[in-house]
Scaffold this motif. Structure first.
Motif, PDB file in Angstrom:
ATOM      1  N   VAL A 111     -15.598   3.881   2.752  1.00 26.35           N
ATOM      2  CA  VAL A 111     -14.274   3.324   3.055  1.00 26.35           C
ATOM      3  C   VAL A 111     -13.488   4.312   3.907  1.00 26.35           C
ATOM      4  O   VAL A 111     -13.864   5.490   4.014  1.00 26.35           O
ATOM      5  N   GLN A 112     -12.413   3.833   4.488  1.00 25.72           N
ATOM      6  CA  GLN A 112     -11.505   4.731   5.200  1.00 25.72           C
ATOM      7  C   GLN A 112     -10.495   5.254   4.185  1.00 25.72           C
ATOM      8  O   GLN A 112      -9.848   4.471   3.478  1.00 25.72           O
ATOM      9  N   GLY A 163      -6.950  -0.363  -1.590  1.00 23.31           N
ATOM     10  CA  GLY A 163      -6.557  -1.617  -0.936  1.00 23.31           C
ATOM     11  C   GLY A 163      -7.092  -2.809  -1.714  1.00 23.31           C
ATOM     12  O   GLY A 163      -7.982  -2.678  -2.563  1.00 23.31           O
ATOM     13  N   ALA A 164      -6.558  -3.987  -1.384  1.00 18.44           N
ATOM     14  CA  ALA A 164      -6.880  -5.203  -2.152  1.00 18.44           C
ATOM     15  C   ALA A 164      -8.357  -5.570  -2.082  1.00 18.44           C
ATOM     16  O   ALA A 164      -8.888  -6.204  -2.994  1.00 18.44           O
ATOM     17  N   ASP A 165      -9.038  -5.188  -0.976  1.00 19.80           N
ATOM     18  CA  ASP A 165     -10.442  -5.578  -0.830  1.00 19.80           C
ATOM     19  C   ASP A 165     -11.423  -4.533  -1.365  1.00 19.80           C
ATOM     20  O   ASP A 165     -12.638  -4.719  -1.274  1.00 19.80           O
ATOM     21  N   GLN A 190      -3.724  -0.700  -7.363  1.00 20.63           N
ATOM     22  CA  GLN A 190      -4.366  -1.461  -6.290  1.00 20.63           C
ATOM     23  C   GLN A 190      -3.256  -2.193  -5.526  1.00 20.63           C
ATOM     24  O   GLN A 190      -2.356  -2.789  -6.138  1.00 20.63           O
ATOM     25  N   LEU A 191      -3.354  -2.163  -4.207  1.00 23.45           N
ATOM     26  CA  LEU A 191      -2.268  -2.703  -3.379  1.00 23.45           C
ATOM     27  C   LEU A 191      -2.362  -4.228  -3.195  1.00 23.45           C
ATOM     28  O   LEU A 191      -3.418  -4.827  -3.407  1.00 23.45           O
ATOM     29  N   LYS A 192      -1.242  -4.806  -2.779  1.00 23.84           N
ATOM     30  CA  LYS A 192      -1.219  -6.248  -2.482  1.00 23.84           C
ATOM     31  C   LYS A 192      -1.960  -6.499  -1.175  1.00 23.84           C
ATOM     32  O   LYS A 192      -1.960  -5.656  -0.287  1.00 23.84           O
ATOM     33  N   LYS A 193      -2.541  -7.686  -1.072  1.00 22.09           N
ATOM     34  CA  LYS A 193      -3.336  -8.009   0.114  1.00 22.09           C
ATOM     35  C   LYS A 193      -2.439  -8.169   1.350  1.00 22.09           C
ATOM     36  O   LYS A 193      -1.355  -8.726   1.266  1.00 22.09           O
ATOM     37  N   LEU A 235      -6.215  -2.664   6.475  1.00 28.13           N
ATOM     38  CA  LEU A 235      -5.622  -1.802   5.440  1.00 28.13           C
ATOM     39  C   LEU A 235      -6.111  -2.170   4.048  1.00 28.13           C
ATOM     40  O   LEU A 235      -6.105  -1.337   3.147  1.00 28.13           O
ATOM     41  N   ASP A 236      -6.523  -3.413   3.895  1.00 25.58           N
ATOM     42  CA  ASP A 236      -6.988  -3.872   2.581  1.00 25.58           C
ATOM     43  C   ASP A 236      -8.303  -3.203   2.181  1.00 25.58           C
ATOM     44  O   ASP A 236      -8.701  -3.252   1.019  1.00 25.58           O
ATOM     45  N   GLN A 237      -9.012  -2.651   3.179  1.00 25.29           N
ATOM     46  CA  GLN A 237     -10.301  -2.033   2.865  1.00 25.29           C
ATOM     47  C   GLN A 237     -10.179  -0.500   2.761  1.00 25.29           C
ATOM     48  O   GLN A 237     -11.184   0.202   2.706  1.00 25.29           O
ATOM     49  N   ALA A 238      -8.959   0.013   2.802  1.00 27.91           N
ATOM     50  CA  ALA A 238      -8.768   1.464   2.790  1.00 27.91           C
ATOM     51  C   ALA A 238      -8.338   1.978   1.411  1.00 27.91           C
ATOM     52  O   ALA A 238      -7.972   1.207   0.536  1.00 27.91           O
ATOM     53  N   VAL A 239      -8.438   3.325   1.281  1.00 27.61           N
ATOM     54  CA  VAL A 239      -8.018   3.997   0.047  1.00 27.61           C
ATOM     55  C   VAL A 239      -6.929   5.001   0.449  1.00 27.61           C
ATOM     56  O   VAL A 239      -7.021   5.630   1.500  1.00 27.61           O
ATOM     57  N   TYR A 240      -5.873   5.096  -0.334  1.00 29.11           N
ATOM     58  CA  TYR A 240      -4.733   5.943   0.017  1.00 29.11           C
ATOM     59  C   TYR A 240      -4.565   7.052  -1.014  1.00 29.11           C
ATOM     60  O   TYR A 240      -4.771   6.843  -2.210  1.00 29.11           O
TER      61      TYR A 240
END
Lengths: 402, 229
Positions: free
Chosen positions: A120-121, A153-155, A176-179, A184-189
């Motif tokens: 993931v990014q 991210g949501a995904d 976990q973030l909202k879609k 951005l949904d495929q990323a990790v923060y």
């Protein structure tokens, strides 16, 4: 009412092929309406999510980002990349006139190896200065991201044990973030301390080329800028591009407008196709109902002979049209829902655009429209053709038939 | 007096002819008594069907009016006239008039079902079907019947609501002698019970099967003449 519905049902039962053919026609019309509206609204939602998530006026990335995955690619399509700019360049950017807020982000792509749970990014942000990621995280998480925490991210699949491994270390999933319908949904923060720890591990484990010349502690992958009121975003962007070498500044507006232009084009094509299918189906429905009614002139005359008023004849045919249209629309809706849900990701990917499925209420409204419009068209088509016939007196219809 | 036609006439418009309209029925007066039988005869195209369609409320006269029990049926709204016809006039139109999506019994009961009056009508329908020898066809769909069977079904359908007047256009056209006799017997019974019957027929001999006096109207080129009583 009982007479009309009873006779309508018997007519459908005795003419199943005729009813089936009409229902298929309605199904096509209903499916086209639902799918068209659903995709267009999903694209618009995706664009709104994209606009909301960017948060910045200008995004600056190193020139080395070209060919790897630009910020645009990361945000829109989830294409990941490791690219870094030096502290010196970051300082020059920060000193550009007209900047109100500035924050750095550090990108890291996890490896597809035993050291990492998934590829993931990973985006590191600075909680002290951030104005892009924190408002979004705040929608689902009201705590603080401490060192060692990550937000996914949501995904990204939520792990059962609540941790994800990156470069040999486990990190706790705090939220976990909202879609958003974007990459951005495929990323990790995570915060800067955590991502830099990850980067050090990556450097030690994999000896990545990208880290050879990068000072992990002071470098960044992207600088996000908010421009001060009264300053022109384009002018500030140009200023950075002219005065800071080895970086590329892009105004968020131009990123959005390129997406928006693309979306307008795609929406236009989908809208035109939907309208075309609708007009064609409506015309075929009108013609089919007219032909069927013509075949039934004698039947209408007989009903009138035995005492049916025009209103009764209308209600028999309207009931038939309602039953046929409802069954066609219901089948279309079921099909459209299955396809929309199962292929949501594929549609966005195929169109290379932010794609976010509408909420339940919007979904209900689109669904109702996709049922009601063909229903009204079918009932209207049926009534118009009956009206055309019953405007003749029964005696004239019997005379034509004799 | 059950029915009175006052100065009724009917013009038809047609395209592609030297004259764009013709008069199918010329101005005429007519009276039909309760419990009477009237036979309408004449050559094909003489105006017989137009006349009975005007009398039954299916075709508005170009001129004149039709009074049923003193009420002008063409002054009524479509819904009122339809309900009035359902209640008072049983019509056997020319040709085959069965609804194909319904069985014989359903076709026969349709005038009663239409206004929710089907109570006790099933037994009556079965009795009449037996009288006309189609009792075995109760559950058969109309499109599976022969011409004669359809005709008998249409005759029973016209009688199911016990109307005050029956108008039948060539009711025995498709029938054999035995069926013709049974149909005429039914008409005879109706007349004796006070129903007025108007029969359009080319077959004068069938009228001799009736046990009641018959008034014959001869229609010739739209002109109606009372020939005999």
């Amino acid at each position: 009412m009982r007479f009309s519905s009873g006779l309508a049902l018997k007519n459908i039962k005795r003419k199943p092929f005729r009813a089936f053919a009409m229902a298929v026609l309605v199904m096509i019309l209903s499916f086209a309406l639902f799918s068209g509206a659903y995709v267009i609204i999903s694209l618009q939602n995706g664009l709104s999510g994209y606009k909301a998530r960017l948060g910045a006026d200008i995004i600056v990335t190193p020139n080395s980002a070209k060919g790897h995955g630009t910020v645009d690619d990361v945000f829109l399509q989830g294409i990941t990349g490791n690219y870094y700019m030096a502290k010196n360049d970051i300082d020059k950017i920060k000193n550009t006139e007209g900047i109100e807020k500035v924050t750095c982000q550090f990108f890291l792509t996890s490896a597809k190896a035993s050291c990492c749970s998934s590829r993931v990014q990973i985006i590191g942000f600075d909680p002290e200065t951030d104005f892009s990621v924190l408002p979004w995280i705040g929608e689902t998480f009201d705590g603080t991201i401490t060192d060692g925490d990550i937000v996914i991210g949501a995904d990204v699949s939520m792990p059962a044990d609540g941790t994800i491994k990156f470069y040999g270390e486990n990190y706790h999933v705090a939220a976990q973030l909202k879609k958003t319908g974007t990459g951005l949904d495929q990323a990790v923060y995570t915060n800067m301390n955590t991502i830099k720890k990850m980067a050090q591990s990556a450097k030690a484990l994999l000896s990545l080329d990208e880290f050879k010349n990068a000072d992990i502690d002071t470098s960044a992958s992207a600088v996000l800028i908010k421009v001060r009121d009264g300053y022109d975003i384009g002018a500030v962007t140009d200023d950075i591009n002219i005065h800071v070498t080895k970086v590329q500044a892009t105004s968020a507006r131009s990123m959005i407008s390129s997406v928006s232009d693309g979306l307008d084009g795609v929406s236009g094509i989908i809208g035109a196709l939907t309208a075309g299918i609708w007009v064609l189906s409506a015309a075929i429905m009108m013609a089919a109902f007219a032909m069927i009614s013509n075949e039934r002139r004698k039947e209408f005359a007989v009903l009138s002979v035995i005492g049916a008023s025009k209103k009764m004849i209308f209600s028999v045919t309207a009931f038939e049209a309602v039953l046929i249209c409802l069954s066609g629309s219901a089948a279309a809706l079921l099909m459209a829902v299955l396809i929309s849900f199962s292929a949501a990701g594929d549609i966005g990917e195929m169109l290379s655009m932010p794609y976010l499925a509408p909420d339940f209420m919007t979904f209900v409204i689109i669904g109702s429209g996709a049922v009601l419009l063909p229903l009204l068209t079918g009932v209207l088509a049926s009534l118009l053709s009956v009206l055309r016939i019953t405007k003749n007196e029964t005696g004239m219809l019997l005379r034509e038939d004799a | 007096m059950l029915l009175r036609a006052e100065g009724i006439s009917r013009d038809y418009f047609r395209n592609g002819r030297d004259t764009n309209f013709f008069t199918a029925v010329k101005k005429t007066d007519l009276e039909i008594e309760k419990g009477s039988c009237t036979a309408v005869s004449g050559r094909s195209g003489s105006g017989k069907t137009t006349l009975i369609n005007m009398l039954s409320g299916l075709l508005t006269p170009t001129e004149g009016r039709v009074l049923f029990d003193g009420e002008d049926i063409y002054a009524m709204s479509d819904s009122t006239r339809a309900a009035f016809r359902n209640r008072n006039i049983g019509i056997v139109p020319q040709g085959q008039t069965g609804l194909k999506s319904l069985t014989v019994l359903e076709n026969i009961l349709l005038p009663a079902v239409m206004y929710g009056n089907e109570k006790d009508k099933t037994e009556k329908a079965r009795k009449l079907m037996k009288q006309l020898s189609i009792e075995d066809l109760e559950d058969v769909f109309a499109n599976e019947l022969s011409g004669g069977e359809l005709r008998r079904m249409a005759i029973i359908r016209a009688m199911i609501n016990s109307p005050r007047m029956i108008i039948a256009d060539e009711p025995t056209g498709d029938l054999d002698d035995i069926s013709t006799e049974a149909v005429m017997k039914l008409f005879d019974d109706c007349i004796k019970n006070g129903c007025a019957v108007i029969i359009v027929t080319h077959e004068a001999e069938c009228l001799s099967l009736l046990d009641v006096p018959v008034t014959t109207l001869r229609v010739d080129d739209g002109v109606i003449k009372t020939q005999s009583r």
